[in-house]
Design a protein around this motif. Structure first.
Motif, PDB file in Angstrom:
ATOM      1  N   ASN A  98       0.881  -1.173   0.101  1.00  0.00           N
ATOM      2  CA  ASN A  98      -0.135   0.203  -0.006  1.00  0.00           C
ATOM      3  C   ASN A  98       0.831   1.366   0.169  1.00  0.00           C
ATOM      4  O   ASN A  98       0.537   2.323  -1.039  1.00  0.00           O
ATOM      5  CB  ASN A  98      -0.886  -0.039   1.162  1.00  0.00           C
ATOM      6  CG  ASN A  98      -1.926   1.223   1.148  1.00  0.00           C
ATOM      7  OD1 ASN A  98      -2.419   1.432  -0.007  1.00  0.00           O
ATOM      8  ND2 ASN A  98      -2.332   1.528   2.242  1.00  0.00           N
ATOM      9  N   VAL A  99       1.842   1.500   0.890  1.00  0.00           N
ATOM     10  CA  VAL A  99       2.659   2.479   0.978  1.00  0.00           C
ATOM     11  C   VAL A  99       3.453   2.651  -0.412  1.00  0.00           C
ATOM     12  O   VAL A  99       3.879   3.894  -0.649  1.00  0.00           O
ATOM     13  CB  VAL A  99       3.645   2.553   2.116  1.00  0.00           C
ATOM     14  CG1 VAL A  99       2.913   2.738   3.561  1.00  0.00           C
ATOM     15  CG2 VAL A  99       4.478   1.449   2.202  1.00  0.00           C
ATOM     16  N   CYS A 100       3.893   1.500  -1.092  1.00  0.00           N
ATOM     17  CA  CYS A 100       4.935   1.594  -2.234  1.00  0.00           C
ATOM     18  C   CYS A 100       3.787   2.261  -3.374  1.00  0.00           C
ATOM     19  O   CYS A 100       4.317   3.144  -4.027  1.00  0.00           O
ATOM     20  CB  CYS A 100       5.345   0.401  -2.505  1.00  0.00           C
ATOM     21  SG  CYS A 100       6.764  -0.476  -1.556  1.00  0.00           S
ATOM     22  N   LEU A 101       2.505   1.835  -3.373  1.00  0.00           N
ATOM     23  CA  LEU A 101       1.783   2.155  -4.206  1.00  0.00           C
ATOM     24  C   LEU A 101       1.296   3.712  -4.334  1.00  0.00           C
ATOM     25  O   LEU A 101       1.118   4.326  -5.393  1.00  0.00           O
ATOM     26  CB  LEU A 101       0.658   1.441  -4.166  1.00  0.00           C
ATOM     27  CG  LEU A 101       0.500  -0.229  -4.970  1.00  0.00           C
ATOM     28  CD1 LEU A 101      -0.938  -0.851  -4.601  1.00  0.00           C
ATOM     29  CD2 LEU A 101       0.906  -0.072  -6.253  1.00  0.00           C
ATOM     30  N   ASN A 102       1.312   4.044  -3.052  1.00  0.00           N
ATOM     31  CA  ASN A 102       1.111   5.696  -2.840  1.00  0.00           C
ATOM     32  C   ASN A 102       2.201   6.377  -2.706  1.00  0.00           C
ATOM     33  O   ASN A 102       2.282   7.718  -2.171  1.00  0.00           O
ATOM     34  CB  ASN A 102       0.228   5.591  -1.385  1.00  0.00           C
ATOM     35  CG  ASN A 102      -1.192   5.246  -1.698  1.00  0.00           C
ATOM     36  OD1 ASN A 102      -1.809   5.294  -2.694  1.00  0.00           O
ATOM     37  ND2 ASN A 102      -1.648   4.235  -0.892  1.00  0.00           N
ATOM     38  N   ARG A 103       3.240   5.816  -3.000  1.00  0.00           N
ATOM     39  CA  ARG A 103       4.604   6.263  -2.728  1.00  0.00           C
ATOM     40  C   ARG A 103       4.818   7.253  -1.362  1.00  0.00           C
ATOM     41  O   ARG A 103       5.275   8.437  -1.498  1.00  0.00           O
ATOM     42  CB  ARG A 103       4.885   7.416  -4.024  1.00  0.00           C
ATOM     43  CG  ARG A 103       4.927   6.704  -5.451  1.00  0.00           C
ATOM     44  CD  ARG A 103       5.168   7.591  -6.386  1.00  0.00           C
ATOM     45  NE  ARG A 103       5.343   6.831  -7.592  1.00  0.00           N
ATOM     46  CZ  ARG A 103       4.606   7.187  -8.615  1.00  0.00           C
ATOM     47  NH1 ARG A 103       3.507   7.924  -8.880  1.00  0.00           N
ATOM     48  NH2 ARG A 103       4.757   6.451  -9.913  1.00  0.00           N
ATOM     49  N   GLU A 104       4.569   6.604  -0.543  1.00  0.00           N
ATOM     50  CA  GLU A 104       5.051   7.197   0.824  1.00  0.00           C
ATOM     51  C   GLU A 104       6.333   6.633   1.329  1.00  0.00           C
ATOM     52  O   GLU A 104       6.628   5.717   2.049  1.00  0.00           O
ATOM     53  CB  GLU A 104       3.770   6.777   1.771  1.00  0.00           C
ATOM     54  CG  GLU A 104       2.499   7.291   1.500  1.00  0.00           C
ATOM     55  CD  GLU A 104       1.229   7.105   2.297  1.00  0.00           C
ATOM     56  OE1 GLU A 104       1.423   6.304   3.101  1.00  0.00           O
ATOM     57  OE2 GLU A 104       0.215   7.143   1.789  1.00  0.00           O
ATOM     58  N   TYR A 105       7.210   7.337   1.061  1.00  0.00           N
ATOM     59  CA  TYR A 105       8.752   6.881   1.158  1.00  0.00           C
ATOM     60  C   TYR A 105       9.067   6.809   2.442  1.00  0.00           C
ATOM     61  O   TYR A 105      10.071   5.848   2.966  1.00  0.00           O
ATOM     62  CB  TYR A 105       9.659   7.914   0.506  1.00  0.00           C
ATOM     63  CG  TYR A 105       9.316   7.882  -1.203  1.00  0.00           C
ATOM     64  CD1 TYR A 105       9.397   6.727  -2.107  1.00  0.00           C
ATOM     65  CD2 TYR A 105       8.756   9.142  -1.734  1.00  0.00           C
ATOM     66  CE1 TYR A 105       9.293   6.794  -3.266  1.00  0.00           C
ATOM     67  CE2 TYR A 105       8.431   9.048  -3.184  1.00  0.00           C
ATOM     68  CZ  TYR A 105       8.601   7.757  -3.813  1.00  0.00           C
ATOM     69  OH  TYR A 105       8.325   7.727  -5.254  1.00  0.00           O
ATOM     70  N   MET A 131       7.964   3.671   3.772  1.00  0.00           N
ATOM     71  CA  MET A 131       8.835   2.587   3.373  1.00  0.00           C
ATOM     72  C   MET A 131      10.138   2.360   4.170  1.00  0.00           C
ATOM     73  O   MET A 131      10.638   1.108   4.472  1.00  0.00           O
ATOM     74  CB  MET A 131       9.399   2.671   1.927  1.00  0.00           C
ATOM     75  CG  MET A 131       7.990   2.591   0.907  1.00  0.00           C
ATOM     76  SD  MET A 131       8.899   2.938  -0.863  1.00  0.00           S
ATOM     77  CE  MET A 131       7.537   3.814  -1.276  1.00  0.00           C
TER      78      MET A 131
END
Length: 194
Positions: A61-68, A71
């Motif tokens: 989910n965080v990868c898809l939303n680019r929440e670095y 990550m």
């Protein structure tokens, strides 16, 4: 009731459910059971599998939303869990799960209430969450990481590369926590001045 069944609700309900259940279970076990630092119980393995599946879901989910920043938080967790299992660190796993997830229910209530910063819910939870986050993520967790790393350093079973990996990931993990804390505290004081 409409909120509970909307697609947007999963953004809050899944992490809220995981954080609430795992921090309560880990806290209960830490308070009521003799948890050996060496042996991981079948229950702890099951709880780890449950948490592992959640963190895989959340990492995607965080990868898809680019929440670095997330990550840098979730990737070390996956590696920590692997090493807890590899070295049978049941107590360390339960302590980490409790400390790591105790702020999660408050975070999700805060995120939900943040949609309306004038709401009564936000006005209350903003104080509670900010203080809890600073205490747990800014003070207790760095101390916990340091004391745990000192304990692990003396465990002859732990390979040097695994220990160094734990040290590096602990630093990355705590830097991410401090970055979140900085933004949270900055926003909190800005909100107080309004």
């Amino acid at each position: 009731y409409r909120f509970l069944f909307s697609p947007a609700s999963t953004m809050f309900l899944i992490p809220f459910t995981h954080g609430t259940s795992t921090s309560a279970i880990a806290g209960y076990h830490l308070l009521t059971r003799d948890i050996s630092p060496i042996v991981m119980t079948p229950f702890q393995h099951s709880l780890m599998d449950f948490s592992h599946s959640y963190f895989i879901y959340d990492l995607i989910n965080v990868c898809l939303n680019r929440e670095y920043l997330y990550m840098t938080h979730h990737t070390p967790i996956m590696i920590f869990m692997h090493l807890f299992k590899k070295y049978d660190y049941g107590r360390l796993f339960m302590q980490s799960l409790f400390l790591g997830e105790i702020t999660n229910p408050f975070l999700n209530i805060w995120l939900y209430s943040k949609k309306d910063v004038q709401s009564q819910l936000f006005r209350v939870i903003n104080h509670v969450f900010t203080l809890l986050f600073v205490a747990v993520r800014g003070l207790i967790m760095p101390w916990f990481f340091f004391s745990s790393l000192m304990e692990i350093k003396n465990d002859l079973r732990v390979e040097k590369m695994d220990y160094y990996l734990l040290c590096i990931l602990s630093i990355v993990f705590n830097i991410a926590n401090l970055a979140w804390m900085r933004g949270l505290v900055k926003g909190y004081f800005k909100w107080l001045r309004q």
